[in-house]
Design a protein around this motif. Sequence first.
Motif, PDB file in Angstrom:
ATOM      1  N   LYS A  39       0.724  -1.120   0.069  1.00 26.16           N
ATOM      2  CA  LYS A  39       0.199   0.042   0.280  1.00 26.16           C
ATOM      3  C   LYS A  39       0.923   1.403  -0.028  1.00 26.16           C
ATOM      4  N   SER A  97       1.322   5.515  -8.448  1.00 27.51           N
ATOM      5  CA  SER A  97      -0.156   5.685  -7.558  1.00 27.51           C
ATOM      6  C   SER A  97      -0.053   5.365  -6.366  1.00 27.51           C
ATOM      7  N   LYS A  98       1.169   4.658  -5.686  1.00 29.95           N
ATOM      8  CA  LYS A  98       1.139   4.348  -4.335  1.00 29.95           C
ATOM      9  C   LYS A  98       2.030   5.206  -3.806  1.00 29.95           C
ATOM     10  N   SER A 114      -8.796   5.348   2.107  1.00 33.19           N
ATOM     11  CA  SER A 114      -9.125   4.507   0.834  1.00 33.19           C
ATOM     12  C   SER A 114      -7.711   4.494  -0.129  1.00 33.19           C
ATOM     13  N   VAL A 161      -7.415   3.694  -2.970  1.00 31.66           N
ATOM     14  CA  VAL A 161      -7.950   4.117  -4.296  1.00 31.66           C
ATOM     15  C   VAL A 161      -8.009   5.701  -4.503  1.00 31.66           C
ATOM     16  N   ALA A 170      -4.599   7.255  -4.456  1.00 35.60           N
ATOM     17  CA  ALA A 170      -4.020   7.215  -5.732  1.00 35.60           C
ATOM     18  C   ALA A 170      -4.667   8.164  -6.550  1.00 35.60           C
ATOM     19  N   GLN A 178     -11.074  13.038 -11.236  1.00 35.54           N
ATOM     20  CA  GLN A 178     -10.762  11.931 -10.020  1.00 35.54           C
ATOM     21  C   GLN A 178     -11.605  11.965  -9.034  1.00 35.54           C
ATOM     22  N   ALA A 202     -14.375   8.688  -8.444  1.00 39.19           N
ATOM     23  CA  ALA A 202     -14.299   8.056  -7.196  1.00 39.19           C
ATOM     24  C   ALA A 202     -15.716   7.548  -6.953  1.00 39.19           C
ATOM     25  N   THR A 240     -16.423   3.920  -7.173  1.00 40.04           N
ATOM     26  CA  THR A 240     -15.569   2.786  -6.673  1.00 40.04           C
ATOM     27  C   THR A 240     -16.308   2.365  -5.453  1.00 40.04           C
ATOM     28  N   ASP A 274     -14.804   1.747  -2.760  1.00 43.90           N
ATOM     29  CA  ASP A 274     -14.123   2.265  -1.462  1.00 43.90           C
ATOM     30  C   ASP A 274     -15.287   3.538  -1.062  1.00 43.90           C
ATOM     31  N   GLY A 288     -10.581  -1.420  -1.358  1.00 42.77           N
ATOM     32  CA  GLY A 288      -9.392  -1.239  -2.342  1.00 42.77           C
ATOM     33  C   GLY A 288      -9.834  -1.382  -3.975  1.00 42.77           C
ATOM     34  N   ARG A 289     -10.944  -1.054  -4.032  1.00 40.70           N
ATOM     35  CA  ARG A 289     -11.576  -1.211  -5.414  1.00 40.70           C
ATOM     36  C   ARG A 289     -12.443  -0.009  -5.770  1.00 40.70           C
TER      37      ARG A 289
END
Length: 260
Positions: A50, A98-99, A204, A206, A209, A232, A236, A239, A241, A259-260
């Motif tokens: 993560k 993205s992490k 989150s 996601v 990121a 973005q 969101a 998602t 999340d 995480g999705r």
Amino acid sequence: MKFENILFEHNEGIATITINRPKKLNALNKATIQELHEAFREAQDEAEVKVIILIGSGEKAFVAGADISEFADFSPEEGKKLAADGQHKLFDFVANLSKPVIAAVNGFALGGGLELAMSAHFRIASENAKMGLPEVSLGVIPGYGGTQRLPQLVGKGRAMEMIMTAGMIDARQALEYNLVNHVTNQEDLLTLAEQLAQKIMKNSMVAVAGAIKAVNANYEDGVNGYEVEIEQFGEAFGTEDFKEGTSAFLNKRKADFPGR
């Protein structure tokens, strides 16, 4: 994957990448840059990871600079290729992961070392840290993004002074300049990095990121950061999340993000 110049491990969501050339004060050479690229790519692709922490081995240096012996006799064209390849393979690559990447600066971070730390999403430092871009003292300029990222972080005037004098600043001055977010003693540096990583991982990933992408957009030529933020933000809403986060908030419980 087996590495010769770095150490790579991950545990409970945190990947730790350690530049491991202590006899060379962790100086960057081509092989180390390639291994760092591979390690960051592995961390990016590994679903269990993560957050990424980057640190140097030993007590003296994060990265004391580039391995000058590798390019001392380069031609102008070879110099351009060296900078372009390095930026593409490592420095820009890290900045656009993205992490989240936390640079834990434990000692000297000079030249390419400071440029590597600046490519991370944020930095913390030990009290013995020293940072600078001494390239003009060698008759060259920073070539791995230093002339661009340092002014973004500390302002144009301070960046110009640091680059033109080839001087170093200590950890407290780096904190004052907003070059680092926190300063602690060397023994607690990695612990602090892990604590910050744990705080990030409660959220989150996601959404994190998406936030990284939106923030970075503000520093890209020809890109409207506000438009990227809107995009973005909207994405969101689709998602899992977001559904979990809003449901947890409305039902007064702790979110368990898929995480999705």
